[in-house]
Design a protein around this motif. Sequence first.
Motif, short mmCIF file in Angstrom:
data_model
loop_
_atom_site.label_atom_id
_atom_site.label_comp_id
_atom_site.label_asym_id
_atom_site.label_seq_id
_atom_site.Cartn_x
_atom_site.Cartn_y
_atom_site.Cartn_z
N SER A 111 -0.33 -14.65 -27.41
CA SER A 111 -0.07 -15.96 -28.02
C SER A 111 -1.35 -16.61 -28.52
O SER A 111 -1.35 -17.77 -28.92
CB SER A 111 0.57 -16.91 -27.00
OG SER A 111 1.81 -16.39 -26.58
N ASN A 168 1.06 -28.62 -24.75
CA ASN A 168 2.26 -27.86 -25.07
C ASN A 168 2.67 -27.09 -23.82
O ASN A 168 1.88 -26.34 -23.28
CB ASN A 168 1.84 -26.90 -26.20
CG ASN A 168 3.00 -26.18 -26.81
OD1 ASN A 168 4.16 -26.37 -26.39
ND2 ASN A 168 2.72 -25.33 -27.78
N ASP A 206 2.08 -21.52 -30.90
CA ASP A 206 3.51 -21.25 -30.93
C ASP A 206 3.78 -20.10 -29.98
O ASP A 206 3.67 -18.93 -30.33
CB ASP A 206 3.92 -20.88 -32.36
CG ASP A 206 5.38 -20.50 -32.44
OD1 ASP A 206 6.12 -20.71 -31.45
OD2 ASP A 206 5.80 -19.98 -33.50
N LYS A 232 6.42 -18.94 -28.69
CA LYS A 232 7.63 -18.12 -28.84
C LYS A 232 7.49 -16.98 -29.83
O LYS A 232 8.24 -16.03 -29.81
CB LYS A 232 8.80 -19.02 -29.23
CG LYS A 232 9.17 -19.96 -28.10
CD LYS A 232 10.30 -20.88 -28.44
CE LYS A 232 10.51 -21.86 -27.30
NZ LYS A 232 11.46 -22.90 -27.58
N ASN A 233 6.51 -17.11 -30.74
CA ASN A 233 6.30 -16.06 -31.73
C ASN A 233 4.88 -15.53 -31.62
O ASN A 233 3.95 -16.16 -32.11
CB ASN A 233 6.55 -16.62 -33.14
CG ASN A 233 8.01 -16.99 -33.30
OD1 ASN A 233 8.88 -16.15 -33.19
ND2 ASN A 233 8.27 -18.27 -33.53
#
Length: 291
Positions: A75, A216, A245, A247-248
């Motif tokens: 990530s 986050n 991000d 999640k990706n």
Amino acid sequence: KRGKAVYFNNPMWPGEAHSLKVEKVLFKDKSDYQEVLVFESATYGKVLVLDGIVQLTEKDEFAYQEMIAHLPLCSTPSPKNVLVVGGGDGGVLREISRHSSVEVIDICEIDKMVIDVSKRFFPELAVGFQDPRVQLHIGDAVEFLRKSPEGKYDAIIVDSSDPVGPAQALVEKPFFETLARALKPGGILCNMAESMWLHTHLIEDMISICRQTFKNVQYAWSSVPTYPSGVIGFVLCSTEGPAVDFKNPINPIEKLDGAMTHKREMKFYNSEMHRAAFALPTFLRREVASL
Ligand code: AAT
């Protein structure tokens, strides 16, 4: 009768117990911090147990170690300095070493006996210690992080035991503040975060503490058959800085040289598992209101 009652008395999961058939006890001793046990099981290979709680088995360790390492490292674009808290078996080090961008892997484990036992009985995990980028610090992570330079790490992985015994302070707010301080702007934390079936309150507390300290905060989870209830979660956080991000995966494992050419192939983690890990059941979203 009394013996049986003890099985159901663990405060982390009262009223339930998971059994593995013991073929042979290979090691049993008391360290300064906990009782350390290694046994050969009938169906899960060798098993490491600390204070009566299964920490890993040879059969399913890869699911946990691969997820807790690659969820954060994939990530972030090019992680260089990484810290592992706990993880004295070396399995998480083994996974981090697949990332060729990494220059320094600090590890702070409180219990030297866990490291010695892993080198003796779990060579497939302890192989992680052979990476020349690894710097071993034996001591309490609370103390280590208090003294850590500000903004040193791109990623911190907290692979610690359950919050009974030496890991108690590792779920408290002051510890998360020192973790945030030790991270670079935009740096990432991945923290072992228990089971959604058993510990929704613990998860809720951890997420609310993290929300006060980090920008986050996300929850992910994975299947690990020998952990209580068969699942384990991770809280992923990033500090103020470039948006992350989770999640990706921005640094996909499939593109890393080390990932597939490593002596030992990966068995669990891939980019699809990464994205799937953030899908949460409705009850969890509801109970941990902010998710
Ligand atoms: N990868 C195996 C999984 C673990 S091991 C957790 C490690 O954290 C143990 O070796 C323990 O000695 C270490 N530890 C505990 N407290 C501290 C501390 N204060 N400072 C440094 N290291 C510590 C975790 C399995 C999770 C099980 C879920 N049920």
